[in-house]
Design a protein around this motif. Structure first.
Motif, mmCIF file in Angstrom:
data_model
loop_
_atom_site.group_PDB
_atom_site.id
_atom_site.type_symbol
_atom_site.label_atom_id
_atom_site.label_comp_id
_atom_site.label_asym_id
_atom_site.label_seq_id
_atom_site.Cartn_x
_atom_site.Cartn_y
_atom_site.Cartn_z
ATOM 1 N N ILE A 192 6.493 -10.774 -5.878
ATOM 2 C CA ILE A 192 5.456 -11.300 -4.920
ATOM 3 C C ILE A 192 6.135 -12.704 -4.492
ATOM 4 O O ILE A 192 6.524 -13.180 -5.070
ATOM 5 C CB ILE A 192 4.022 -11.621 -5.564
ATOM 6 N N VAL A 193 5.741 -13.035 -3.173
ATOM 7 C CA VAL A 193 6.283 -14.186 -2.621
ATOM 8 C C VAL A 193 5.268 -15.380 -3.031
ATOM 9 O O VAL A 193 4.133 -15.250 -2.940
ATOM 10 C CB VAL A 193 6.153 -14.048 -0.940
ATOM 11 N N CYS A 194 6.013 -16.532 -3.464
ATOM 12 C CA CYS A 194 4.995 -17.630 -3.804
ATOM 13 C C CYS A 194 5.604 -18.737 -3.176
ATOM 14 O O CYS A 194 6.731 -18.840 -2.572
ATOM 15 C CB CYS A 194 5.038 -17.647 -5.485
ATOM 16 N N ALA B 174 5.197 -21.769 -7.934
ATOM 17 C CA ALA B 174 6.274 -21.511 -8.623
ATOM 18 C C ALA B 174 6.193 -22.748 -9.698
ATOM 19 O O ALA B 174 6.550 -22.447 -10.886
ATOM 20 C CB ALA B 174 7.722 -21.933 -7.821
ATOM 21 N N TYR B 175 5.810 -23.905 -9.306
ATOM 22 C CA TYR B 175 5.714 -25.071 -10.262
ATOM 23 C C TYR B 175 4.476 -24.825 -11.368
ATOM 24 O O TYR B 175 4.617 -25.016 -12.612
ATOM 25 C CB TYR B 175 5.241 -26.366 -9.758
ATOM 26 N N TYR C 235 8.430 -14.196 -7.101
ATOM 27 C CA TYR C 235 8.285 -14.056 -8.348
ATOM 28 C C TYR C 235 8.254 -12.936 -8.942
ATOM 29 O O TYR C 235 7.564 -12.093 -8.054
ATOM 30 C CB TYR C 235 7.059 -15.007 -8.550
ATOM 31 N N GLN C 236 8.766 -12.562 -9.886
ATOM 32 C CA GLN C 236 8.751 -11.282 -10.648
ATOM 33 C C GLN C 236 8.457 -11.468 -12.120
ATOM 34 O O GLN C 236 9.078 -12.471 -12.778
ATOM 35 C CB GLN C 236 10.190 -10.454 -10.651
ATOM 36 N N GLY D 103 9.427 -14.625 -16.845
ATOM 37 C CA GLY D 103 9.178 -14.735 -15.574
ATOM 38 C C GLY D 103 10.642 -14.949 -14.760
ATOM 39 O O GLY D 103 11.454 -15.632 -15.338
ATOM 40 N N THR D 104 10.794 -14.345 -13.486
ATOM 41 C CA THR D 104 12.128 -14.607 -12.727
ATOM 42 C C THR D 104 11.615 -15.129 -11.348
ATOM 43 O O THR D 104 10.716 -14.574 -10.659
ATOM 44 C CB THR D 104 12.768 -13.513 -12.541
#
Length: 88
Positions: free
Chosen positions: A3-5, A10-11, A58-59, A65-66
């Protein structure tokens, strides 16, 4: 599933970690498939890379998590991946 974040999201995904906790960084060239040896960096250094990214994916890989960071460098084919432990 990726997914785009945003930088803020992300933080938030890594907020359970301390500033000096370690994450794994791997750098890959999408065009040549050449990648550096993954290395450990401090979370705060990973956050600096996140700030520089133009696009973040993000995966969720269960335990880890990646975050795939695109555009950290001005070379469009370079991807910086940050792997970090997730909360259970």
């Amino acid at each position: 599933m990726e997914i785009v974040c945003s930088v803020k999201e992300a933080y938030k995904l890594m907020e359970h970690m301390d500033e000096n906790d370690m994450v794994v960084l791997s750098v890959i060239n999408r065009k040549t498939y050449v990648h550096d040896i993954p290395r450990k960096i401090e979370k705060k250094n990973g956050e600096e890379l996140i700030r520089k990214a133009d696009n973040i994916l993000y995966q969720n890989n269960d335990f880890f998590g990646t975050l795939s960071l695109y555009g950290v460098l001005k070379e469009k084919n370079i991807i910086h991946n940050i792997l970090f432990p997730q909360l259970e």
